[in-house]
Design a protein around this motif. Structure first.
Motif, PDB file in Angstrom:
ATOM      1  N   GLY A  38       0.938  -1.261   0.074  1.00 36.12           N
ATOM      2  CA  GLY A  38       0.029  -0.025  -0.051  1.00 36.12           C
ATOM      3  C   GLY A  38       0.827   1.282   0.129  1.00 36.12           C
ATOM      4  O   GLY A  38       0.595   2.220  -0.578  1.00 36.12           O
ATOM      5  N   LEU A  39       1.856   1.291   0.800  1.00 37.41           N
ATOM      6  CA  LEU A  39       2.814   2.584   0.786  1.00 37.41           C
ATOM      7  C   LEU A  39       3.395   2.582  -0.641  1.00 37.41           C
ATOM      8  O   LEU A  39       3.686   3.864  -1.169  1.00 37.41           O
ATOM      9  N   GLU A  40       3.812   1.531  -1.044  1.00 38.16           N
ATOM     10  CA  GLU A  40       4.516   1.401  -2.661  1.00 38.16           C
ATOM     11  C   GLU A  40       3.462   2.166  -3.699  1.00 38.16           C
ATOM     12  O   GLU A  40       3.876   2.970  -4.455  1.00 38.16           O
ATOM     13  N   MET A  41       2.329   1.646  -3.338  1.00 38.82           N
ATOM     14  CA  MET A  41       1.372   2.027  -4.429  1.00 38.82           C
ATOM     15  C   MET A  41       1.003   3.877  -4.413  1.00 38.82           C
ATOM     16  O   MET A  41       0.751   4.346  -5.308  1.00 38.82           O
ATOM     17  N   ARG A  42       1.212   4.125  -3.125  1.00 32.51           N
ATOM     18  CA  ARG A  42       1.026   5.469  -2.734  1.00 32.51           C
ATOM     19  C   ARG A  42       1.971   6.395  -3.169  1.00 32.51           C
ATOM     20  O   ARG A  42       2.152   7.720  -3.230  1.00 32.51           O
ATOM     21  N   GLY A  43       3.370   5.684  -3.262  1.00 29.92           N
ATOM     22  CA  GLY A  43       4.474   6.524  -3.766  1.00 29.92           C
ATOM     23  C   GLY A  43       5.297   6.992  -2.459  1.00 29.92           C
ATOM     24  O   GLY A  43       6.025   7.857  -2.524  1.00 29.92           O
ATOM     25  N   LEU A  44       5.166   6.335  -1.291  1.00 26.65           N
ATOM     26  CA  LEU A  44       5.862   6.800  -0.143  1.00 26.65           C
ATOM     27  C   LEU A  44       7.075   5.941   0.260  1.00 26.65           C
ATOM     28  O   LEU A  44       7.499   5.076   0.027  1.00 26.65           O
TER      29      LEU A  44
END
Length: 129
Positions: free
Chosen positions: A123-129
């Motif tokens: 989820g963090l990767e998908m948000r670009g964080l």
């Protein structure tokens, strides 16, 4: 300690064997004050192991390899009984059930923890964080 109502006892005695897939054989069950437990000795141990793991997992728990090794005694005892004339006693069934129930719950909670951590990182990767 308050005793269970008659209705609660009937409900537990009806559903526990179904949930555990227990055969409830009288010769493989414990008795208390002349009444047979709703589960056989092995399933009683599994239930105790599940509850033990559920209440202590947050403090300390074995890794997946150790949990898998804790399952071996129950599997070995069952296979030996299936393939030979050997019959284990209820005390052994209880202890192998406790180990198995504890290990099964540990593996379930470990896999749940892993899935949550993995999902969070994705989820963090998908948000670009």
């Amino acid at each position: 300690m308050a005793q269970l109502s008659c209705k609660a006892k009937k409900w537990i005695c009806k559903w526990l064997p179904i949930v555990f897939g227990c055969h409830c054989r009288p010769d493989r069950s414990f008795y208390y004050k002349g009444a047979q437990f709703p589960l056989c000795a092995r399933c009683t141990g599994e239930l105790a192991g599940i509850l033990l793991a559920a209440f202590t997992w947050w403090a300390a728990h074995p890794g997946a390899v150790w949990a898998a090794l804790l399952m071996v005694p129950l599997v070995a005892d069952g296979v030996i009984q299936l393939c030979t004339a050997y019959e284990s006693r209820n005390r052994r069934r209880l202890w192998t059930g406790i180990l198995f129930g504890y290990a099964l719950t540990d593996l379930f909670l470990l896999s749940t923890q892993w899935a949550l951590q993995w999902g969070y990182s994705v989820g963090l990767e998908m948000r670009g964080l």
